[in-house]
Design an enzyme around this catalytic site. Structure first.
Site, PDB file in Angstrom:
ATOM      1  N   HIS A 263       0.881  -1.189   0.000  1.00 19.42           N
ATOM      2  CA  HIS A 263       0.000   0.000   0.000  1.00 19.42           C
ATOM      3  C   HIS A 263       0.909   1.227   0.000  1.00 19.42           C
ATOM      4  O   HIS A 263       1.726   1.405  -0.903  1.00 19.42           O
ATOM      5  CB  HIS A 263      -0.926  -0.122   1.212  1.00 19.42           C
ATOM      6  CG  HIS A 263      -2.077   0.830   1.273  1.00 19.42           C
ATOM      7  ND1 HIS A 263      -2.441   1.652   0.235  1.00 19.42           N
ATOM      8  CD2 HIS A 263      -2.952   1.100   2.289  1.00 19.42           C
ATOM      9  CE1 HIS A 263      -3.493   2.376   0.605  1.00 19.42           C
ATOM     10  NE2 HIS A 263      -3.816   2.071   1.842  1.00 19.42           N
ATOM     11  N   HIS A 302      -2.308  -2.337  -9.849  1.00 23.29           N
ATOM     12  CA  HIS A 302      -3.299  -1.779  -8.926  1.00 23.29           C
ATOM     13  C   HIS A 302      -4.520  -2.665  -8.924  1.00 23.29           C
ATOM     14  O   HIS A 302      -4.897  -3.205  -9.958  1.00 23.29           O
ATOM     15  CB  HIS A 302      -3.692  -0.358  -9.364  1.00 23.29           C
ATOM     16  CG  HIS A 302      -4.320   0.424  -8.266  1.00 23.29           C
ATOM     17  ND1 HIS A 302      -5.659   0.350  -7.985  1.00 23.29           N
ATOM     18  CD2 HIS A 302      -3.773   1.268  -7.359  1.00 23.29           C
ATOM     19  CE1 HIS A 302      -5.907   1.131  -6.955  1.00 23.29           C
ATOM     20  NE2 HIS A 302      -4.802   1.688  -6.545  1.00 23.29           N
ATOM     21  N   ASP A 358       2.608   5.509  -6.790  1.00 26.37           N
ATOM     22  CA  ASP A 358       3.867   5.422  -6.060  1.00 26.37           C
ATOM     23  C   ASP A 358       5.092   5.350  -6.966  1.00 26.37           C
ATOM     24  O   ASP A 358       6.214   5.448  -6.489  1.00 26.37           O
ATOM     25  CB  ASP A 358       3.855   4.190  -5.142  1.00 26.37           C
ATOM     26  CG  ASP A 358       2.879   4.367  -3.991  1.00 26.37           C
ATOM     27  OD1 ASP A 358       2.828   5.480  -3.457  1.00 26.37           O
ATOM     28  OD2 ASP A 358       2.171   3.412  -3.646  1.00 26.37           O
TER      29      ASP A 358
HETATM   30  N1  CMC Z   1       5.068  -6.694 -10.559  1.00 31.90           N
HETATM   31  C1  CMC Z   1       4.977  -7.886 -11.176  1.00 31.90           C
HETATM   32  N2  CMC Z   1       3.863  -8.606 -11.278  1.00 31.90           N
HETATM   33  C2  CMC Z   1       2.766  -8.085 -10.724  1.00 31.90           C
HETATM   34  C3  CMC Z   1       2.757  -6.844 -10.070  1.00 31.90           C
HETATM   35  C4  CMC Z   1       3.976  -6.142 -10.004  1.00 31.90           C
HETATM   36  N3  CMC Z   1       4.046  -4.938  -9.378  1.00 31.90           N
HETATM   37  N4  CMC Z   1       1.525  -6.576  -9.610  1.00 31.90           N
HETATM   38  C5  CMC Z   1       0.768  -7.618  -9.964  1.00 31.90           C
HETATM   39  N5  CMC Z   1       1.514  -8.521 -10.643  1.00 31.90           N
HETATM   40  C6  CMC Z   1       1.042  -9.778 -11.232  1.00 31.90           C
HETATM   41  C7  CMC Z   1       0.735 -10.808 -10.168  1.00 31.90           C
HETATM   42  O1  CMC Z   1       1.879 -11.600  -9.897  1.00 31.90           O
HETATM   43  C8  CMC Z   1      -0.364 -11.584 -10.815  1.00 31.90           C
HETATM   44  O2  CMC Z   1       0.204 -12.427 -11.795  1.00 31.90           O
HETATM   45  P1  CMC Z   1      -0.421 -13.896 -12.065  1.00 31.90           P
HETATM   46  O3  CMC Z   1      -1.793 -13.622 -12.606  1.00 31.90           O
HETATM   47  O4  CMC Z   1       0.501 -14.517 -13.036  1.00 31.90           O
HETATM   48  O5  CMC Z   1      -0.453 -14.574 -10.730  1.00 31.90           O
HETATM   49  C9  CMC Z   1      -1.169 -10.524 -11.557  1.00 31.90           C
HETATM   50  O6  CMC Z   1      -0.218  -9.496 -11.863  1.00 31.90           O
HETATM   51  C10 CMC Z   1      -2.333  -9.953 -10.773  1.00 31.90           C
HETATM   52  O7  CMC Z   1      -1.805  -9.411  -9.573  1.00 31.90           O
HETATM   53  P2  CMC Z   1      -2.475  -9.494  -8.144  1.00 31.90           P
HETATM   54  O8  CMC Z   1      -1.410  -9.574  -7.091  1.00 31.90           O
HETATM   55  O9  CMC Z   1      -3.542 -10.575  -8.149  1.00 31.90           O
HETATM   56  O10 CMC Z   1      -3.196  -8.118  -8.078  1.00 31.90           O
HETATM   57  P3  CMC Z   1      -3.789  -7.455  -6.764  1.00 31.90           P
HETATM   58  O11 CMC Z   1      -4.923  -6.622  -7.214  1.00 31.90           O
HETATM   59  O12 CMC Z   1      -4.041  -8.443  -5.691  1.00 31.90           O
HETATM   60  O13 CMC Z   1      -2.578  -6.529  -6.243  1.00 31.90           O
HETATM   61  C11 CMC Z   1      -1.121  -4.718  -5.942  1.00 31.90           C
HETATM   62  C12 CMC Z   1      -2.473  -5.167  -6.490  1.00 31.90           C
HETATM   63  C13 CMC Z   1      -1.034  -3.194  -6.009  1.00 31.90           C
HETATM   64  C14 CMC Z   1      -0.978  -5.124  -4.470  1.00 31.90           C
HETATM   65  C15 CMC Z   1      -0.001  -5.369  -6.782  1.00 31.90           C
HETATM   66  O14 CMC Z   1      -0.106  -4.938  -8.133  1.00 31.90           O
HETATM   67  C16 CMC Z   1       1.385  -5.066  -6.257  1.00 31.90           C
HETATM   68  O15 CMC Z   1       1.862  -5.772  -5.366  1.00 31.90           O
HETATM   69  N6  CMC Z   1       2.094  -3.991  -6.777  1.00 31.90           N
HETATM   70  C17 CMC Z   1       3.390  -3.623  -6.277  1.00 31.90           C
HETATM   71  C18 CMC Z   1       3.250  -2.800  -4.997  1.00 31.90           C
HETATM   72  C19 CMC Z   1       2.683  -1.427  -5.284  1.00 31.90           C
HETATM   73  O16 CMC Z   1       3.115  -0.723  -6.188  1.00 31.90           O
HETATM   74  N7  CMC Z   1       1.725  -0.997  -4.432  1.00 31.90           N
HETATM   75  C20 CMC Z   1       1.121   0.326  -4.532  1.00 31.90           C
HETATM   76  C21 CMC Z   1      -0.294   0.268  -4.997  1.00 31.90           C
HETATM   77  S1  CMC Z   1      -0.962   1.883  -5.462  1.00 31.90           S
HETATM   78  C22 CMC Z   1      -0.933   2.884  -4.074  1.00 31.90           C
HETATM   79  C23 CMC Z   1      -1.509   2.322  -2.837  1.00 31.90           C
HETATM   80  O17 CMC Z   1      -2.474   1.582  -2.835  1.00 31.90           O
HETATM   81  O18 CMC Z   1      -0.995   2.675  -1.800  1.00 31.90           O
END
Ligand code: CMC
Length: 423
Positions: A263, A302, A358
């Site tokens: 987050h 996201h 971010d």
């Molecule tokens: N790098 C590489 N792969 C990713 C990333 C990433 N940053 N984000 C998602 N994926 C992949 C994930 O591995 C999954 O792949 P597969 O379908 O093969 O298993 C697919 O994309 C879907 O991802 P998810 O984890 O199911 O998506 P989610 O909605 O649960 O997670 C998230 C969203 C923001 C937590 C995630 O994208 C992430 O961890 N991003 C990196 C951390 C980040 O930048 N966080 C800030 C978010 S915006 C500001 C805030 O909220 O504070």
């Protein structure tokens, strides 16, 4: 035209229930008409809307973000953070007279009790400022016991003003503490964000005034962070608030939710990642590691946006203005290359992974001189009005009760206690 409804059939009994679609949702209560012991199983709320809200609209597919109907681009361009706070909390932009009173109230509540300032000095010299902020915000509840009266809207508003006003003071004190420098107290002749920058950077210069371009840039960043509907920290705010806890305790809990690297902690992680990549030439190899699942590309992806995060676009434009004052952040080249590589790679395209808020914000913060562990603190200052707007909305919503999801029990069946010597 087909009826705007879903029909749920219980195949065990043949009973069915028709549920109308309202604002893109169907009520889960209908299921309970069929079977009172049946629950929807929805880990991490992937398909659950928990409340009605009039505060923030997001269209993740189109990359649209609006506060109370106003596009984020217009607010970033023409408004100020304090005006946006008012908008989020009151539902309308203030008139000049309302704005004057609002700014005056915030300006006159920036000081913290001297015992809070002393309490903060108890943290170790290397305390992470988010840890310090969380504890200090929670500590405020002991200074304002009347905050427990959450049913009185006037009393609520006093606590809201205090929280918005004092966040920058506590944030700057947390920073100064780590350097062993004396606290810089708020002054009333500077605006909200300028005053914060003065408390951060000034040592022993009564005439110190922060750079107006950097002040405006940080104010825009606060606007971009001010709300984002039912994210992890806001849901925490609503959850804790639903037990009728006082707003200081609830904001402290929300700040904990923000702290995590998935987050608000991601902005810090992005800069650590860019430092780790180290140079433009290493970007391709790093992206390969991300694709093989070794690590995440920080600042990408996201839960809601499946398009470019509109906040990231504005931050990129803001970065140019900041770098004109501070000089270029050498990590920018790496970030731009990373974005270019990722946006043309099928791994990221297929998963709709775009830069989020971010990805570029940390570059600006670093160029302004903020240490990495202050980045999430800046996010917390910006998000405070959003948390409080949702807290108020939740308290005023007659449909809301204490939050209490159900679970799917998968543990052992009943068994008999075994004495320790027989295990
Ligand atoms: N790098 C590489 N792969 C990713 C990333 C990433 N940053 N984000 C998602 N994926 C992949 C994930 O591995 C999954 O792949 P597969 O379908 O093969 O298993 C697919 O994309 C879907 O991802 P998810 O984890 O199911 O998506 P989610 O909605 O649960 O997670 C998230 C969203 C923001 C937590 C995630 O994208 C992430 O961890 N991003 C990196 C951390 C980040 O930048 N966080 C800030 C978010 S915006 C500001 C805030 O909220 O504070």
């Amino acid at each position: 035209m087909a009826e705007e409804s879903f029909t749920i059939i219980d195949n065990r009994s043949g009973n069915e229930v028709t549920v109308p679609i309202v604002d893109g949702t169907i009520s889960s209560a209908a299921l309970r008409q069929l079977d009172k012991g049946m629950w929807f199983y929805d880990p991490a709320y992937l398909s659950t809307a928990n409340c009605d809200s009039k505060i923030t609209f997001i269209d993740g597919a189109e990359g649209i973000l609006r506060y109370r109907g106003y596009p984020i681009e217009q607010l970033a361009d023409s408004s100020s953070f304090l005006e946006v706070c008012y908008l989020l909390l009151h539902g309308e932009l203030p008139t000049q007279a309302q704005s004057d009173v609002w700014v005056d109230h915030i300006t006159n509540h920036t000081y913290v009790h001297e015992n809070i300032a002393r309490f903060m000095q108890g943290f170790r010299y290397d305390a992470h400022p988010m840890g310090t902020l969380v504890s200090t915000v929670a500590g405020l509840s002991t200074f304002y016991p009347e905050a427990k009266d959450i049913d009185d809207p006037h009393n609520r508003m006093i606590q809201i003003i205090r929280l918005i006003a004092k966040m920058p003071t506590m944030a700057a004190f947390a920073y100064k503490n780590r350097l062993g420098l004396p606290y810089e107290y708020p002054v009333n002749n500077l605006g909200y964000t300028g005053n914060f920058l003065r408390m951060m950077w000034n040592v022993a210069d009564p005439s110190f005034e922060p750079d107006p371009i950097l002040t405006k840039a940080l104010d825009v960043l606060f606007i971009l962070h001010a709300d984002h509907e039912q994210n992890c920290s806001t849901t925490t705010m609503r959850t804790v608030g639903s037990s009728q806890a006082d707003p200081y305790s609830a904001v402290a809990a929300a700040t904990c939710g923000l702290y995590g690297p998935l987050h608000g902690g991601a902005n810090e992680k992005v800069i650590r990642m860019l430092h780790e990549i180290g140079s433009y030439e290493n970007v391709d190899a790093y992206v390969e590691k991300v694709k093989s699942g070794e690590m995440l590309l920080q600042g990408f992806g996201h839960r809601v946006y499946k398009n470019y995060d509109p906040r990231a676009k504005i931050i990129k434009q803001t970065a140019d203005r900041v770098f004109n004052v501070t000089g270029m952040n050498p990590l920018l080249d790496i970030a731009m290359k990373l974005e270019e590589v990722a946006l043309s790679d099928s791994y990221f395209v297929d998963r709709s992974l775009y830069p989020n808020v971010d990805f570029y914000s940390g570059l600006i913060y670093e160029a302004m001189g903020f240490p990495m562990d202050m980045f999430t603190v800046l996010f917390a200052i910006g998000r405070t009005p959003g948390w409080l707007a949702h807290w108020q909305e939740m308290l005023d919503d007659p449909e809301q009760k204490i939050y209490r999801p159900r679970q799917k029990y998968t543990g052992p069946d009943e068994r008999s206690y075994v004495a320790i010597g027989n295990r």
